[in-house]
Design an enzyme around this catalytic site. Structure first.
Site, PDB file in Angstrom:
ATOM      1  N   ASN A   9     -15.231  27.141  38.269  1.00 13.63           N
ATOM      2  CA  ASN A   9     -15.241  25.852  37.586  1.00 13.63           C
ATOM      3  C   ASN A   9     -13.815  25.606  37.109  1.00 13.63           C
ATOM      4  O   ASN A   9     -13.380  26.191  36.114  1.00 13.63           O
ATOM      5  CB  ASN A   9     -16.223  25.904  36.416  1.00 13.63           C
ATOM      6  CG  ASN A   9     -16.312  24.586  35.659  1.00 13.63           C
ATOM      7  OD1 ASN A   9     -15.617  23.631  35.997  1.00 13.63           O
ATOM      8  ND2 ASN A   9     -17.145  24.554  34.640  1.00 13.63           N
ATOM      9  N   ARG A  94     -17.814  24.105  41.332  1.00 20.38           N
ATOM     10  CA  ARG A  94     -18.261  22.904  40.635  1.00 20.38           C
ATOM     11  C   ARG A  94     -17.253  21.808  40.958  1.00 20.38           C
ATOM     12  O   ARG A  94     -16.056  21.943  40.672  1.00 20.38           O
ATOM     13  CB  ARG A  94     -18.285  23.164  39.133  1.00 20.38           C
ATOM     14  CG  ARG A  94     -18.720  21.956  38.372  1.00 20.38           C
ATOM     15  CD  ARG A  94     -18.743  22.223  36.902  1.00 20.38           C
ATOM     16  NE  ARG A  94     -19.242  21.049  36.221  1.00 20.38           N
ATOM     17  CZ  ARG A  94     -19.473  21.004  34.937  1.00 20.38           C
ATOM     18  NH1 ARG A  94     -19.267  22.069  34.192  1.00 20.38           N
ATOM     19  NH2 ARG A  94     -19.923  19.911  34.380  1.00 20.38           N
ATOM     20  N   HIS A 182     -22.857  15.615  34.810  1.00 19.64           N
ATOM     21  CA  HIS A 182     -23.673  16.708  34.262  1.00 19.64           C
ATOM     22  C   HIS A 182     -24.880  17.012  35.150  1.00 19.64           C
ATOM     23  O   HIS A 182     -25.863  17.608  34.712  1.00 19.64           O
ATOM     24  CB  HIS A 182     -24.199  16.391  32.836  1.00 19.64           C
ATOM     25  CG  HIS A 182     -23.156  16.488  31.763  1.00 19.64           C
ATOM     26  ND1 HIS A 182     -23.246  15.771  30.584  1.00 19.64           N
ATOM     27  CD2 HIS A 182     -22.024  17.215  31.683  1.00 19.64           C
ATOM     28  CE1 HIS A 182     -22.195  16.056  29.831  1.00 19.64           C
ATOM     29  NE2 HIS A 182     -21.435  16.923  30.471  1.00 19.64           N
ATOM     30  N   ARG A 242     -14.548  11.450  23.266  1.00 19.02           N
ATOM     31  CA  ARG A 242     -14.756  10.272  24.128  1.00 19.02           C
ATOM     32  C   ARG A 242     -15.684   9.288  23.426  1.00 19.02           C
ATOM     33  O   ARG A 242     -16.630   9.696  22.754  1.00 19.02           O
ATOM     34  CB  ARG A 242     -15.359  10.689  25.464  1.00 19.02           C
ATOM     35  CG  ARG A 242     -14.382  11.357  26.397  1.00 19.02           C
ATOM     36  CD  ARG A 242     -15.060  11.918  27.629  1.00 19.02           C
ATOM     37  NE  ARG A 242     -15.271  13.352  27.546  1.00 19.02           N
ATOM     38  CZ  ARG A 242     -15.996  14.067  28.394  1.00 19.02           C
ATOM     39  NH1 ARG A 242     -16.618  13.481  29.395  1.00 19.02           N
ATOM     40  NH2 ARG A 242     -16.128  15.366  28.240  1.00 19.02           N
ATOM     41  N   GLU A 381     -25.328  26.258  34.443  1.00 20.11           N
ATOM     42  CA  GLU A 381     -24.804  25.568  35.628  1.00 20.11           C
ATOM     43  C   GLU A 381     -24.287  26.570  36.657  1.00 20.11           C
ATOM     44  O   GLU A 381     -24.394  26.342  37.863  1.00 20.11           O
ATOM     45  CB  GLU A 381     -23.682  24.607  35.203  1.00 20.11           C
ATOM     46  CG  GLU A 381     -24.220  23.422  34.413  1.00 20.11           C
ATOM     47  CD  GLU A 381     -23.200  22.839  33.460  1.00 20.11           C
ATOM     48  OE1 GLU A 381     -22.843  23.530  32.469  1.00 20.11           O
ATOM     49  OE2 GLU A 381     -22.757  21.705  33.668  1.00 20.11           O
TER      50      GLU A 381
END
Ligand code: AMP
Length: 398
Positions: A9, A94, A182, A242, A381
């Site tokens: 990742n 990823r 996601h 964010r 994940e």
């Protein structure tokens, strides 16, 4: 000899990795995980066993630029020397954007790499970093299977109406649409839910992935039908730094009246907004929860308020609600935030079991009388990517 799948990742300044033991046609088992941070400033490598014991650490001097390619070399050296009997069979990556073409994981070849590179303008901060280790590994170990798994993939089965903006349709056709992110986390939750709560898995579930980045997804009978992220990962829920949903008129005003350019606006939207922007204190929910500062409280209140509103919006998109799942850093760890959000779902038939909610790890946190089942399910994940890589190996090896 141990056959392994390595999951990578790659972020803007870090490379996270997980090493799984590969089993033919079976669930991979975690052996190691680790990361190399500060890739362009002061690299710091650490690795832990599956039980969380530190097994390796190195630090480079300030000013060392390893970059992503250098980090891949460091990782491969570590794997070769520290774990001499390990043979890497596959790398699972990823990758933030699969565009409209890639809804499922894909074995990377020249064409795939070209397609994915072409999506860079849609995710300029992430896609190049995600692709760099793939390129490095293709050059160094051309025979090893490399699989790309996409954060957007899970959302490609949504109805068209959930994937568009009300902009001139030519823009939609040119690719300006809601992609969602996601997705690997949501896919993992959807994959374990049947074993945890079969009724929820067959029904209508809202999953909240609440971490530094935050989003929610409506999953109906295992299929993602709506989500809060949009064209980019700045839309929807407020996050650490964010802003989440914003009136686009604000941006026009800032350009026309305040003279802000796109770089200044991007910095504000991605790095200076959200929990940090409202509180002026921190992007970390733990800090805000402990603070008495009125703006820290307002930041927490805004977060819970927006998440609570999305609960109803996503339930409406599915025409019902059977279950809610919380996952990721805040979702898995903050009983306080979960309770505040669930308070806004009381009218939908949500009742919290306060004792269960204050526990840790996988748990059902709704009371016996709750019409809606509420779960905390830790996401994984990396395991989801490793499973896909194992399947790709099984297909390749027949
Ligand atoms: P993630 O991006 O999933 O790693 O989540 C990281 C975020 O989870 C951090 O920024 C924290 O705000 C939040 N977090 C982790 N532990 C807790 C906790 N015990 N209470 C509240 N927030 C937490």
């Amino acid at each position: 000899m141990t056959e392994a799948i390595v999951v990578l990742n790659a972020g803007s300044s870090s490379l996270k990795f997980s090493v799984f033991k590969s089993f033919v046609r079976a669930e991979p088992a975690l052996l190691l995980r680790g990361q190399i941070e500060g890739l362009f400033t002061e690299p710091h490598f650490r690795a832990w066993s599956a039980l969380g014991e530190k097994v390796a650490e190195s630090v480079w001097s300030r000013g060392t630029e390893l970059g992503h390619a250098g980090a891949v070399d460091v990782l491969n050296d570590f794997l070769a020397h520290q774990t001499a009997d390990l043979t890497v069979r596959a790398y699972g990556h990823r990758v933030v954007h699969g565009g409209l073409k890639y809804s499922e994981p894909v074995v990377v070849d020249d064409q795939v790499l070209e397609d994915l590179a072409r999506l860079t303008p849609l995710a300029p901060l992430h896609q190049p970093n995600n692709l760099q280790p793939i390129r490095t590994l293709r050059a160094h170990s051309p025979g090893i299977l490399q699989l790309a798994c996409f954060d957007t993939g899970f959302h490609r089965h949504q109805p068209l109406v959930a994937q568009i903006f009300a902009l001139p349709y030519a823009l939609t056709q040119s690719g300006i649409r809601r992609y969602g992110f996601h997705g690997i986390s949501y896919e993992y939750i959807a994959s374990v839910l049947p074993g945890i709560d079969p009724l929820a898995a067959a029904g209508k579930t809202v999953v909240f992935h609440l971490g530094n980045g935050a989003s929610a997804c409506a999953i109906d009978n295992g299929i993602g039908v709506a989500t809060t992220f949009g064209f980019t990962a700045v839309e929807g829920l407020p996050m650490g730094t964010r802003c989440g949903a914003l009136d686009p008129g604000v941006l026009l005003y800032l350009i026309d009246e305040r003279g802000m350019d796109s770089a200044a606006i991007a910095k504000m939207l991605y790095k200076e907004s959200g929990l940090l922007g409202i509180s002026g204190l921190s992007s970390d929910m733990r800090v805000l929860e402990m603070s008495d500062d009125p703006r820290a409280r307002l930041a927490v209140e805004y977060f819970c308020y927006r998440v609570g509103r999305e609960l109803a919006s996503l339930a409406a998109a599915m025409g019902g609600l059977d279950a809610i799942v919380f996952t990721a850093g805040i979702g898995e760890n903050s009983a306080f935030i979960r309770e505040r959000i669930l308070e806004m779902g009381r009218w939908l038939g949500v009742e919290v079991d306060h004792d269960a909610n204050s526990g840790r790890g996988l748990a059902r946190i709704s009371s016996a009388v709750s019409r809606v089942a509420v779960w905390v399910i830790p996401t994984d994940e990396e395991l989801m990517i490793a499973r896909h890589a194992q399947r790709a190996l099984d297909v390749r090896d027949g």
